[in-house]
Structure formats: structure tokens, C-alpha cells
Motif scaffolding. Structure first.
Motif, PDB file in Angstrom:
ATOM      1  N   SER A 214     -13.523  -3.445  18.002  1.00  0.00           N
ATOM      2  CA  SER A 214     -14.811  -4.512  17.957  1.00  0.00           C
ATOM      3  C   SER A 214     -14.549  -5.716  18.851  1.00  0.00           C
ATOM      4  CB  SER A 214     -15.092  -4.928  16.363  1.00  0.00           C
ATOM      5  OG  SER A 214     -13.934  -5.943  15.869  1.00  0.00           O
ATOM      6  N   GLU A 215     -15.522  -6.615  19.115  1.00  0.00           N
ATOM      7  CA  GLU A 215     -15.243  -7.641  19.792  1.00  0.00           C
ATOM      8  C   GLU A 215     -14.692  -8.763  18.623  1.00  0.00           C
ATOM      9  OE1 GLU A 215     -16.150  -8.287  22.901  1.00  0.00           O
ATOM     10  OE2 GLU A 215     -16.936  -6.592  23.242  1.00  0.00           O
ATOM     11  N   TYR A 216     -14.037  -9.678  19.603  1.00  0.00           N
ATOM     12  CA  TYR A 216     -13.207 -10.546  18.746  1.00  0.00           C
ATOM     13  C   TYR A 216     -14.352 -11.462  17.877  1.00  0.00           C
ATOM     14  CZ  TYR A 216      -8.542  -9.757  20.332  1.00  0.00           C
ATOM     15  OH  TYR A 216      -7.186  -9.370  20.452  1.00  0.00           O
ATOM     16  N   GLY A 217     -13.935 -11.708  16.758  1.00  0.00           N
ATOM     17  CA  GLY A 217     -15.090 -12.692  15.898  1.00  0.00           C
ATOM     18  C   GLY A 217     -14.829 -13.985  16.152  1.00  0.00           C
ATOM     19  N   PRO A 218     -15.508 -14.981  15.723  1.00  0.00           N
ATOM     20  CA  PRO A 218     -15.456 -16.501  15.797  1.00  0.00           C
ATOM     21  C   PRO A 218     -14.135 -17.110  15.299  1.00  0.00           C
ATOM     22  CG  PRO A 218     -16.766 -16.082  14.006  1.00  0.00           C
ATOM     23  CD  PRO A 218     -16.354 -14.908  14.701  1.00  0.00           C
ATOM     24  N   CYS A 219     -13.613 -18.057  16.338  1.00  0.00           N
ATOM     25  CA  CYS A 219     -12.433 -18.869  16.026  1.00  0.00           C
ATOM     26  C   CYS A 219     -12.485 -19.459  14.306  1.00  0.00           C
ATOM     27  CB  CYS A 219     -12.163 -19.928  16.815  1.00  0.00           C
ATOM     28  SG  CYS A 219     -10.451 -20.466  16.872  1.00  0.00           S
ATOM     29  N   THR A 220     -11.315 -19.313  13.678  1.00  0.00           N
ATOM     30  CA  THR A 220     -11.276 -19.726  12.359  1.00  0.00           C
ATOM     31  C   THR A 220     -11.375 -21.390  12.236  1.00  0.00           C
ATOM     32  OG1 THR A 220      -9.085 -19.614  12.440  1.00  0.00           O
ATOM     33  CG2 THR A 220     -10.283 -17.829  11.475  1.00  0.00           C
ATOM     34  N   LYS A 221     -11.033 -21.986  13.495  1.00  0.00           N
ATOM     35  CA  LYS A 221     -11.165 -23.393  13.512  1.00  0.00           C
ATOM     36  C   LYS A 221     -12.402 -23.898  14.199  1.00  0.00           C
ATOM     37  CE  LYS A 221      -7.653 -24.229  10.526  1.00  0.00           C
ATOM     38  NZ  LYS A 221      -6.533 -24.868  11.095  1.00  0.00           N
ATOM     39  N   THR A 222     -13.005 -24.894  13.999  1.00  0.00           N
ATOM     40  CA  THR A 222     -13.964 -25.559  15.007  1.00  0.00           C
ATOM     41  C   THR A 222     -13.353 -26.249  16.088  1.00  0.00           C
ATOM     42  OG1 THR A 222     -14.336 -27.482  13.407  1.00  0.00           O
ATOM     43  CG2 THR A 222     -15.857 -25.636  13.011  1.00  0.00           C
ATOM     44  N   CYS A 223     -12.045 -26.812  15.759  1.00  0.00           N
ATOM     45  CA  CYS A 223     -11.461 -27.567  16.786  1.00  0.00           C
ATOM     46  C   CYS A 223      -9.870 -27.446  16.383  1.00  0.00           C
ATOM     47  CB  CYS A 223     -11.665 -29.172  16.745  1.00  0.00           C
ATOM     48  SG  CYS A 223     -11.157 -30.045  15.188  1.00  0.00           S
ATOM     49  N   GLY A 224      -8.957 -27.585  17.669  1.00  0.00           N
ATOM     50  CA  GLY A 224      -7.542 -27.186  17.362  1.00  0.00           C
ATOM     51  C   GLY A 224      -7.302 -25.778  17.441  1.00  0.00           C
ATOM     52  N   GLU A 225      -6.063 -25.332  16.978  1.00  0.00           N
ATOM     53  CA  GLU A 225      -5.598 -23.927  17.027  1.00  0.00           C
ATOM     54  C   GLU A 225      -6.296 -23.155  15.861  1.00  0.00           C
ATOM     55  OE1 GLU A 225      -1.636 -23.750  17.387  1.00  0.00           O
ATOM     56  OE2 GLU A 225      -1.489 -24.733  19.294  1.00  0.00           O
ATOM     57  N   GLY A 226      -6.645 -22.000  15.942  1.00  0.00           N
ATOM     58  CA  GLY A 226      -7.390 -21.252  14.994  1.00  0.00           C
ATOM     59  C   GLY A 226      -6.899 -19.583  15.539  1.00  0.00           C
ATOM     60  N   VAL A 227      -7.455 -18.621  14.730  1.00  0.00           N
ATOM     61  CA  VAL A 227      -7.320 -17.250  14.939  1.00  0.00           C
ATOM     62  C   VAL A 227      -8.762 -16.629  15.153  1.00  0.00           C
ATOM     63  CG1 VAL A 227      -6.138 -15.149  13.816  1.00  0.00           C
ATOM     64  CG2 VAL A 227      -5.180 -17.363  13.767  1.00  0.00           C
ATOM     65  N   GLN A 228      -8.716 -15.792  15.845  1.00  0.00           N
ATOM     66  CA  GLN A 228      -9.558 -14.643  16.097  1.00  0.00           C
ATOM     67  C   GLN A 228      -9.289 -13.229  15.768  1.00  0.00           C
ATOM     68  OE1 GLN A 228     -10.617 -15.562  20.249  1.00  0.00           O
ATOM     69  NE2 GLN A 228     -12.880 -15.742  19.595  1.00  0.00           N
ATOM     70  N   VAL A 229     -10.342 -12.535  15.130  1.00  0.00           N
ATOM     71  CA  VAL A 229      -9.868 -11.283  14.637  1.00  0.00           C
ATOM     72  C   VAL A 229     -10.727 -10.011  15.297  1.00  0.00           C
ATOM     73  CG1 VAL A 229      -9.295  -9.958  12.638  1.00  0.00           C
ATOM     74  CG2 VAL A 229      -8.942 -12.163  12.475  1.00  0.00           C
ATOM     75  N   ARG A 230     -10.332  -9.115  15.701  1.00  0.00           N
ATOM     76  CA  ARG A 230     -10.970  -7.663  15.985  1.00  0.00           C
ATOM     77  C   ARG A 230     -10.410  -6.479  15.296  1.00  0.00           C
ATOM     78  NH1 ARG A 230      -9.588  -5.418  22.084  1.00  0.00           N
ATOM     79  NH2 ARG A 230      -7.370  -4.897  21.791  1.00  0.00           N
ATOM     80  N   SER A 231     -11.276  -5.626  14.843  1.00  0.00           N
ATOM     81  CA  SER A 231     -11.005  -4.554  13.948  1.00  0.00           C
ATOM     82  C   SER A 231     -11.310  -3.142  14.520  1.00  0.00           C
ATOM     83  CB  SER A 231     -11.468  -4.673  12.699  1.00  0.00           C
ATOM     84  OG  SER A 231     -12.997  -4.780  12.626  1.00  0.00           O
ATOM     85  N   ARG A 232     -10.894  -2.207  14.136  1.00  0.00           N
ATOM     86  CA  ARG A 232     -11.504  -0.651  14.506  1.00  0.00           C
ATOM     87  C   ARG A 232     -11.175  -0.028  13.112  1.00  0.00           C
ATOM     88  NH1 ARG A 232      -6.173   1.353  18.076  1.00  0.00           N
ATOM     89  NH2 ARG A 232      -4.636   0.894  16.726  1.00  0.00           N
ATOM     90  N   ILE A 233     -12.016   1.141  12.987  1.00  0.00           N
ATOM     91  CA  ILE A 233     -11.932   1.940  11.751  1.00  0.00           C
ATOM     92  C   ILE A 233     -11.455   3.396  12.031  1.00  0.00           C
ATOM     93  CG2 ILE A 233     -13.707   3.017  10.469  1.00  0.00           C
ATOM     94  CD1 ILE A 233     -15.337   0.936  10.517  1.00  0.00           C
ATOM     95  N   CYS A 234     -10.649   3.999  11.097  1.00  0.00           N
ATOM     96  CA  CYS A 234     -10.143   5.191  11.273  1.00  0.00           C
ATOM     97  C   CYS A 234     -10.999   6.174  11.230  1.00  0.00           C
ATOM     98  CB  CYS A 234      -8.692   5.571  10.336  1.00  0.00           C
ATOM     99  SG  CYS A 234      -7.970   6.805  10.874  1.00  0.00           S
ATOM    100  N   GLY A 235     -11.986   6.374  11.885  1.00  0.00           N
ATOM    101  CA  GLY A 235     -13.112   7.504  11.603  1.00  0.00           C
ATOM    102  C   GLY A 235     -13.651   8.167  12.683  1.00  0.00           C
ATOM    103  N   ASP A 236     -12.985   8.337  13.622  1.00  0.00           N
ATOM    104  CA  ASP A 236     -13.279   8.933  14.867  1.00  0.00           C
ATOM    105  C   ASP A 236     -12.311   9.795  15.565  1.00  0.00           C
ATOM    106  OD1 ASP A 236     -15.212   9.694  16.870  1.00  0.00           O
ATOM    107  OD2 ASP A 236     -14.503   8.047  18.231  1.00  0.00           O
ATOM    108  N   PRO A 237     -12.139  10.990  14.867  1.00  0.00           N
ATOM    109  CA  PRO A 237     -12.786  11.743  13.660  1.00  0.00           C
ATOM    110  C   PRO A 237     -12.355  10.993  12.398  1.00  0.00           C
ATOM    111  CG  PRO A 237     -11.439  13.046  14.305  1.00  0.00           C
ATOM    112  CD  PRO A 237     -11.226  12.127  15.305  1.00  0.00           C
ATOM    113  N   PRO A 238     -12.835  11.237  11.072  1.00  0.00           N
ATOM    114  CA  PRO A 238     -12.136  10.792   9.557  1.00  0.00           C
ATOM    115  C   PRO A 238     -11.026  11.893   9.667  1.00  0.00           C
ATOM    116  CG  PRO A 238     -14.620  11.750   9.618  1.00  0.00           C
ATOM    117  CD  PRO A 238     -14.216  11.673  11.223  1.00  0.00           C
ATOM    118  N   ILE A 239     -10.338  11.434   8.748  1.00  0.00           N
ATOM    119  CA  ILE A 239      -9.200  12.313   8.309  1.00  0.00           C
ATOM    120  C   ILE A 239      -9.808  13.375   7.315  1.00  0.00           C
ATOM    121  CG2 ILE A 239      -7.014  12.362   6.823  1.00  0.00           C
ATOM    122  CD1 ILE A 239      -6.779   9.373   7.317  1.00  0.00           C
ATOM    123  N   GLN A 240      -9.454  14.500   7.532  1.00  0.00           N
ATOM    124  CA  GLN A 240      -9.876  15.696   6.724  1.00  0.00           C
ATOM    125  C   GLN A 240      -8.550  16.585   6.062  1.00  0.00           C
ATOM    126  OE1 GLN A 240     -12.671  18.145   8.671  1.00  0.00           O
ATOM    127  NE2 GLN A 240     -14.116  16.596   8.868  1.00  0.00           N
TER     128      GLN A 240
END
Length: 214
Positions: A33-59
Motif C-alpha cells: 500500500s502507499e505509506y500512511g501519514p506521519c505519526t507526528k505533526t512535527c519532528g521525527e515520526g514514523v510512516q507505515v505501509r502494509s500488504r496482505i498475504c492473499g494473492d493468492p490466499p493460502i489453501q
């Protein structure tokens, strides 16, 4: 002789399922996914992006997706404002404004601990500190005369010249005695210096006195 029925009969076949489990399919990641917003409005923060184990899903007994489901990165939305704080007072005082009788001296401090930045507020309060100094009484100072001035031109009315002096070398201070003696002196002029004045005073009409000079 064979039975004609056998040539037309369906074969006697029995079907039985061998397993109820689905075939194993290993999991596959979706795109990040795209990186999410910074966890801080000023100074050093963190951005997170994620993915899903579903393409294909486990069978079945398929293997899970390798690697993390989330990724992090540092971010700085903007620099945080820093309010200024005073540093220590300067270690030395200025010279006292008087050697006795009470003077003033001062010292300073700087707004640099830290200095204001990124729109932060300035330090509050004064950057200068004052206090009294040399408060001991001053010794009495007796007045002293200056040098006599030059003699003035001859006064044609009084037939005198004058000179003066001032009691300010030094001026009397702190209860000291004033100067003694006269501050002015006068003496008579030479007679010739006063001829013009005498003639004017007596109202005489003489035209030959202009050659007299002091």
C-alpha cells in the motif's frame, strides 16, 4: 455362447473420494500500500505501509507468505518550534558607574539555551541585570580655584579692568569646604585708556582724542 446382455451393460465401477482436503496453495503477497501519514505533526515520526498475504490466499497446507506484512520508515513532517531559554548570566559585572556614594553596574545573558527556532517563542524577561555598587560614602572634597582669566578690556565708564576664576577645580563635594577668597579681581586702567569714557561722560566735544589707545 456369451450372453448378449453383457455387451450392452454399463461397467460396474465404484467411485470413492480419497481426500477432503484442498490442494495446497502457497500464499502470495498483494502489492504494498502507499505509506500512511506521519505519526507526528512535527519532528521525527514514523510512516507505515502494509500488504496482505492473499494473492493468492493460502489453501490447504500451503506455506505462508515470506517476509513482513508491514514496513516502517522515518518521517519529518516539519521541524517543531523551539522556544528560547535563557543561558547563564555573564560571569563578570560591568564597571561601577561611581567610585563611591552608590553607583550601578550590570551584567547580561543571552537567549541561547536553546535559541528560539522554527517559529518558537523568544525568552521572557530581561536580558540585563543591575545592582548597586560602591555604596560607601564618598570623602569630602574641598573646592579649588581655576586659573585667573585674562584681564578684561578697560571699562571706559569705571576705568577698571577685571578678571575672574571659578571654584570648580575641583568643585566642593560631599560636604567639603568651598573655595576661600574672591572670585573676581579688578584694578584701575591707565588714564589714557579712559579718555574716551571721560569725554563721553562729561559731554565734551573733542575731536582730537581718538589717538589715545590702551
Amino acid at each position: 455362447m456369451r450372453d448378449n446382455c453383457c455387451s450392452t451393460c454399463e461397467p460396474n465401477i465404484a467411485v470413492q473420494s480419497c481426500s477432503h482436503e484442498p490442494c495446497p496453495v502457497d500464499g502470495g503477497w498483494t502489492s504494498w500500500s502507499e505509506y500512511g501519514p506521519c505519526t507526528k505533526t512535527c519532528g521525527e515520526g514514523v510512516q507505515v505501509r502494509s500488504r496482505i498475504c492473499g494473492d493468492p490466499p493460502i489453501q490447504g497446507k500451503g506455506r505462508p507468505c515470506p517476509g513482513p506484512a508491514s514496513e516502517f520508515r522515518e518521517c519529518i513532517a516539519k521541524q517543531c518550534p523551539v522556544d528560547g531559554q535563557w543561558g547563564s548570566w555573564c560571569c563578570t559585572w560591568s564597571d561601577c558607574s561611581a567610585t563611591c556614594g552608590g553607583g550601578r553596574r550590570s551584567r547580561v545573558r543571552d537567549c541561547n539555551n536553546p535559541a528560539p527556532s522554527n517559529g518558537g517563542k523568544n525568552c521572557t524577561g530581561k536580558n540585563t541585570q543591575e545592582e548597586e555598587c560602591n555604596t560607601q560614602p564618598c570623602p569630602a572634597v574641598r573646592g579649588g580655584w581655576t586659573m585667573w582669566s585674562e584681564w578684561s578690556p578697560c571699562n571706559k565708564v569705571t576705568c577698571q579692568v577685571t578678571r575672574s576664576r571659578s571654584c570648580k577645580k575641583p568643585s566642593p563635594a560631599n560636604g567639603g569646604e568651598p573655595c576661600t577668597g574672591p572670585k573676581e579681581q579688578s584694578r584701575n586702567c591707565l588714564l589714557l585708556c579712559c579718555v574716551d569714557g571721560l569725554i563721553e561722560k562729561l559731554g565734551l566735544e573733542v575731536t582730537s582724542y581718538n589717538w589715545y589707545k590702551c
